[in-house]
Write an enzyme that holds these catalytic residues in place. Sequence first.
Site, PDB file in Angstrom:
ATOM      1  N   ASP A   1      -4.717  -8.998  13.333  1.00 28.06           N
ATOM      2  CA  ASP A   1      -4.880  -7.566  13.616  1.00 28.06           C
ATOM      3  C   ASP A   1      -3.983  -7.213  14.797  1.00 28.06           C
ATOM      4  OD1 ASP A   1      -5.814  -5.047  14.618  1.00 28.06           O
ATOM      5  OD2 ASP A   1      -7.550  -5.310  13.306  1.00 28.06           O
TER       6      ASP A   1
ATOM      7  N   ASN B   1       0.855  -1.192   0.000  1.00 31.92           N
ATOM      8  CA  ASN B   1       0.000   0.000   0.000  1.00 31.92           C
ATOM      9  C   ASN B   1       0.887   1.237   0.000  1.00 31.92           C
ATOM     10  OD1 ASN B   1       0.440   0.958   2.844  1.00 31.92           O
ATOM     11  ND2 ASN B   1      -0.382  -1.086   3.281  1.00 31.92           N
TER      12      ASN B   1
HETATM   13  N1  CTP Z   1      -4.108  -2.511  12.131  1.00 38.60           N
HETATM   14  C1  CTP Z   1      -3.325  -3.504  12.670  1.00 38.60           C
HETATM   15  N2  CTP Z   1      -3.312  -4.740  12.106  1.00 38.60           N
HETATM   16  C2  CTP Z   1      -4.079  -5.009  11.025  1.00 38.60           C
HETATM   17  C3  CTP Z   1      -4.886  -4.001  10.460  1.00 38.60           C
HETATM   18  C4  CTP Z   1      -4.868  -2.757  11.038  1.00 38.60           C
HETATM   19  O1  CTP Z   1      -2.629  -3.246  13.658  1.00 38.60           O
HETATM   20  N3  CTP Z   1      -4.034  -6.210  10.495  1.00 38.60           N
HETATM   21  C5  CTP Z   1      -4.131  -1.213  12.807  1.00 38.60           C
HETATM   22  C6  CTP Z   1      -3.514  -0.065  12.040  1.00 38.60           C
HETATM   23  O2  CTP Z   1      -2.149   0.085  12.372  1.00 38.60           O
HETATM   24  C7  CTP Z   1      -4.334   1.106  12.532  1.00 38.60           C
HETATM   25  C8  CTP Z   1      -5.704   0.511  12.817  1.00 38.60           C
HETATM   26  O3  CTP Z   1      -5.472  -0.881  12.984  1.00 38.60           O
HETATM   27  O4  CTP Z   1      -3.851   1.594  13.747  1.00 38.60           O
HETATM   28  C9  CTP Z   1      -6.746   0.719  11.822  1.00 38.60           C
HETATM   29  O5  CTP Z   1      -6.334   0.297  10.555  1.00 38.60           O
HETATM   30  P1  CTP Z   1      -7.348   0.286   9.346  1.00 38.60           P
HETATM   31  O6  CTP Z   1      -6.688  -0.345   8.184  1.00 38.60           O
HETATM   32  O7  CTP Z   1      -7.939   1.652   9.180  1.00 38.60           O
HETATM   33  O8  CTP Z   1      -8.469  -0.619   9.976  1.00 38.60           O
HETATM   34  P2  CTP Z   1      -9.047  -1.989   9.525  1.00 38.60           P
HETATM   35  O9  CTP Z   1      -9.244  -2.829  10.726  1.00 38.60           O
HETATM   36  O10 CTP Z   1      -8.255  -2.563   8.436  1.00 38.60           O
HETATM   37  O11 CTP Z   1     -10.470  -1.548   9.029  1.00 38.60           O
HETATM   38  P3  CTP Z   1     -10.985  -1.198   7.568  1.00 38.60           P
HETATM   39  O12 CTP Z   1      -9.829  -1.357   6.643  1.00 38.60           O
HETATM   40  O13 CTP Z   1     -12.072  -2.190   7.363  1.00 38.60           O
HETATM   41  O14 CTP Z   1     -11.469   0.214   7.689  1.00 38.60           O
END
Ligand code: CTP
Length: 401
Positions: A308, A212
């Site tokens: 996550d 990304n």
């Molecule tokens: N994050 C993480 N591990 C993941 C995905 C996300 O630690 N596998 C953390 C990111 O570092 C950030 C937060 O979660 O602090 C939110 O990330 P984001 O990508 O916005 O959230 P998602 O859970 O992926 O939600 P979505 O993409 O569905 O909005």
Amino acid sequence: MLKNKRILLIVSGGIAAVKVPDLIRRLSERGAHVRCILTESGAQFVTPMSLAALSGDKVFQNLFSLTDEREMGHIRLSREADVVLVAPATANIMAKMAHGLTDDLATTALLATNKPVMIAPSMNVMMWNNPATRSNVATLQKRDVHVVGPGAGDLACGEVGDGRMAEVADIVAALEAFFETRKKSGPLSGYRALVTSGPTIEPIDPVRYIANRSSGKQGHAIATALSDLGAEVSLISGPTKETDPERLYVTRIETAEQMLKACQNALPVDIAVCAAAVADWRIADAASQKLKKDDGGAPSLALIENPDILATLSAGVDNRPALVIGFAAETEDVIAQATAKRERKGCDWIVANDVSNGFGGDKNTVHLVTTAGVESWPTMQKREVAARLATQIADHMRQQK
Ligand code: CTP
């Protein structure tokens, strides 16, 4: 000075190992957490049972113990410490350290560590003065290994001269002095923080990956700002063009799974800031060889969800950081999405930003979502966002004391 410091104590096989129980007692009295690795020859002088009883932790002895490897690999063992102390350090273990040899758990941990190392040599005077040992000591010192002692006096072998392991009090004093010189001042002095930054990349095959556009600018700036306020910071970063900030422990990783492992290795911490743009999915079955066009047309890539990291750190039972902060990069309904995300992930604060215009600039417009409500900050340089966030973190930690 030693309160809450994690000391990995490697006990090699010298008669001075009999002083180690007293050393552990003195370090524990000062609030240090001591975890021991006992070499095979060390175990001739002191029992694992006594070290375990005094340190209140398991004593690690075997490189190939499946249980140890499953619970705590040698890499993790060597990284989950603020300092690695070898006491007593025999001529043999010093020679192995100087030459990078690894034939047991102790030497493997010493080669794998990214933490400062201190040694307390102990041996016969002739062995200490032997040119081989002199040259090994010089090599180790050149690599910033701290050497405490040895002292002069009666040696266990009946000879007199240099080679006696430094007294327990002197080793404790050397550790205190070591931490004193590293102590930083500022409102976050004494706190440990972990910051994730940058993207993760997930392999498709050995030459291709999913990635990304995260630049790592915001995460790196936060890590630097926390360090500027005195925190001891571990920065865990995916591939970025940012340079490694000085004075930080930086671990470079590529995939989400590696990032999670590195975060777990950095625990315990007081503060965790997850600023990385972690890939939500990885390829279920990454190919071990380069995919070829004539393998049967365009491949379809099956994805599976990545762990996550933010949610995992937030859910920590024994070692949840006191303050866990996540980011929410949204393209619509920024505040509502971020508020829901804070609840879903179980973190304390969320820094929400609108990325409908993309990632990677030098400025950021963020909203800080906490249990107390939402603060919307003006558009600022990422450096300024980081400084303001670090100040609010410091205020919060002070109030929680
Ligand atoms: N994050 C993480 N591990 C993941 C995905 C996300 O630690 N596998 C953390 C990111 O570092 C950030 C937060 O979660 O602090 C939110 O990330 P984001 O990508 O916005 O959230 P998602 O859970 O992926 O939600 P979505 O993409 O569905 O909005």
